[in-house]
Design a protein around this motif. Structure first.
Motif, PDB file in Angstrom:
ATOM      1  N   GLU A 145      -9.222  -2.848  -4.009  1.00  0.00           N
ATOM      2  CA  GLU A 145      -7.805  -2.510  -3.906  1.00  0.00           C
ATOM      3  C   GLU A 145      -6.973  -3.688  -3.401  1.00  0.00           C
ATOM      4  OE1 GLU A 145      -6.862   1.142  -1.773  1.00  0.00           O
ATOM      5  OE2 GLU A 145      -8.947   1.766  -2.006  1.00  0.00           O
TER       6      GLU A 145
ATOM      7  N   ILE B  95      -7.486   0.992   3.835  1.00  0.00           N
ATOM      8  CA  ILE B  95      -7.877   0.607   2.484  1.00  0.00           C
ATOM      9  C   ILE B  95      -9.323   1.028   2.257  1.00  0.00           C
ATOM     10  CG2 ILE B  95      -8.215  -1.326   0.891  1.00  0.00           C
ATOM     11  CD1 ILE B  95      -5.975  -2.777   2.343  1.00  0.00           C
TER      12      ILE B  95
ATOM     13  N   GLU C 280     -11.420   0.710  -0.608  1.00  0.00           N
ATOM     14  CA  GLU C 280     -12.310  -0.166  -1.367  1.00  0.00           C
ATOM     15  C   GLU C 280     -11.741  -1.577  -1.403  1.00  0.00           C
ATOM     16  OE1 GLU C 280     -15.190   0.734  -2.490  1.00  0.00           O
ATOM     17  OE2 GLU C 280     -15.021   2.916  -2.201  1.00  0.00           O
TER      18      GLU C 280
ATOM     19  N   HIS D 265      -2.668 -10.151  -8.451  1.00  0.00           N
ATOM     20  CA  HIS D 265      -2.749  -9.050  -9.420  1.00  0.00           C
ATOM     21  C   HIS D 265      -2.284  -9.514 -10.802  1.00  0.00           C
ATOM     22  CE1 HIS D 265      -2.465  -4.983 -11.044  1.00  0.00           C
ATOM     23  NE2 HIS D 265      -1.252  -5.290 -11.475  1.00  0.00           N
TER      24      HIS D 265
ATOM     25  N   ASP E  93      -4.740  -5.753  -5.624  1.00  0.00           N
ATOM     26  CA  ASP E  93      -3.525  -5.141  -6.153  1.00  0.00           C
ATOM     27  C   ASP E  93      -2.343  -5.289  -5.203  1.00  0.00           C
ATOM     28  OD1 ASP E  93      -4.859  -4.288  -8.442  1.00  0.00           O
ATOM     29  OD2 ASP E  93      -5.477  -2.402  -7.508  1.00  0.00           O
ATOM     30  N   TYR E  94      -2.626  -5.640  -3.933  1.00  0.00           N
ATOM     31  CA  TYR E  94      -1.563  -5.743  -2.939  1.00  0.00           C
ATOM     32  C   TYR E  94      -1.069  -7.180  -2.761  1.00  0.00           C
ATOM     33  CZ  TYR E  94      -3.407  -1.098  -2.031  1.00  0.00           C
ATOM     34  OH  TYR E  94      -3.839   0.193  -2.180  1.00  0.00           O
TER      35      TYR E  94
ATOM     36  N   TYR F  42       0.829  -1.210   0.000  1.00  0.00           N
ATOM     37  CA  TYR F  42       0.000   0.000   0.000  1.00  0.00           C
ATOM     38  C   TYR F  42       0.861   1.256   0.000  1.00  0.00           C
ATOM     39  CZ  TYR F  42      -3.283   3.535   1.772  1.00  0.00           C
ATOM     40  OH  TYR F  42      -4.021   4.671   1.958  1.00  0.00           O
TER      41      TYR F  42
END
Length: 291
Positions: free
Chosen positions: A231, A226, A228, A240, A234-235, A103
């Motif tokens: 997200e 965080i 949403e 991802h 993506d972490y 993040y």
């Protein structure tokens, strides 16, 4: 005025490392009016009083990064230290640390410490996280394992050492530089958890342009920063990566049909425990946003 970096803040005083040595300073009142609190790691400009060689922080330069916990600025790299034994490793906790570091867009190195206590388990964990796309180092302060590799990785960075109490962060830093003389603690026989030994946040100067931060240990991380749940995907690097091939752009890789991520979990290309942790974090964010 001269420039420097805040290496420590205690009781309203800030200690600034400059070319002239370490200067004790206070912050100007204007920072309170601007709701700007100086942080360890801040690059600053200070004015020194000729009377007592103390100073005032006059300017805080723009931050390249800012962590919430520990509250530090301009960190470039996270060294996430997890002991394989004493206490036993928690991949759930490791993935939580990774999520926070991702993040913050930091470079990340995973350090599996006390590797001499469980070599096979260490290799299993390394395989999981190397396959996920991370640099992983096996270390042991007692066996003097991986210290040189870790030292090399620290050069020209401001690195935060993160991980639960008892993982051995302070012991590793003492190995990297014996002059640090950080206090270390044993793992409690009753709770099997480490005892908190780092009492405050301080940047330790390893060499020119190289600092390390030994942060107070903690065993859980709040991820309500965080906004949403989408997200979260993506972490997790491998989620991802494979998620880009899903049928739906908005796929959360949970209950959607034709999900490439779920397919890769079944094939073994995504570790199942990583995927389970992903789903738990996803549900946590959903519940936070619901209320």
């Amino acid at each position: 005025m001269i420039e420097g970096i805040i290496i420590k803040g205690i009781g309203g005083f800030y200690y600034i490392r400059t070319q002239d040595g370490i200067i004790q300073c206070r912050a100007r009142g204007i920072f309170r009016e601007e709701n700007l609190i100086p942080l360890v790691g801040d690059r600053v400009r200070i004015r020194i009083s000729q009377e007592d060689n103390t100073g005032y922080i006059e300017e805080i330069f723009e931050r390249k990064s800012q962590l919430l916990r520990p509250p530090v600025a301009n960190v470039t790299q996270a060294i996430i230290v997890m002991s394989v034994k004493k206490p036993n490793i928690s991949t759930w906790l490791l993935d939580r640390f990774l999520l926070m570091a991702e993040y913050e867009k930091l470079e990340i190195i995973i350090c599996i410490n006390k590797a001499d206590l469980a070599p096979d388990k260490t290799e299993d964990i390394k395989t999981i996280y190397k396959n996920a796309g991370y640099k992983v180092i096996s270390t042991s302060s007692k066996a003097n394992m991986g210290i040189e590799e870790l030292s090399t990785a620290l050069k020209n960075n401001i690195s935060v050492f993160a991980g639960p109490s008892g993982a051995g962060k302070s012991s590793l830093l003492n190995k990297v530089n014996p002059e640090f003389k950080l206090v270390t603690g044993e793992v409690s026989n009753k709770t099997k958890r480490g005892k908190h030994t780092t009492r405050h946040i301080e940047l330790l100067n390893l060499e020119e342009n190289t600092y390390v931060l030994d942060s107070p240990g903690f065993s859980s991380l709040n991820i309500d920063f965080i906004e949403e749940e989408i997200e979260v995907r993506d972490y997790f690097r491998e989620i991802h990566k494979y998620g880009e091939h899903c049928k739906f752009l908005s796929c959360l890789h949970d209950k959607e049909p034709n999900c490439e991520v779920k397919k890769q979990v079944e094939l073994g290309n995504i570790n199942n425990s990583r995927y389970v942790n992903y789903l738990q974090f996803l549900e946590e964010i959903k519940n936070i946003r619901r209320y």
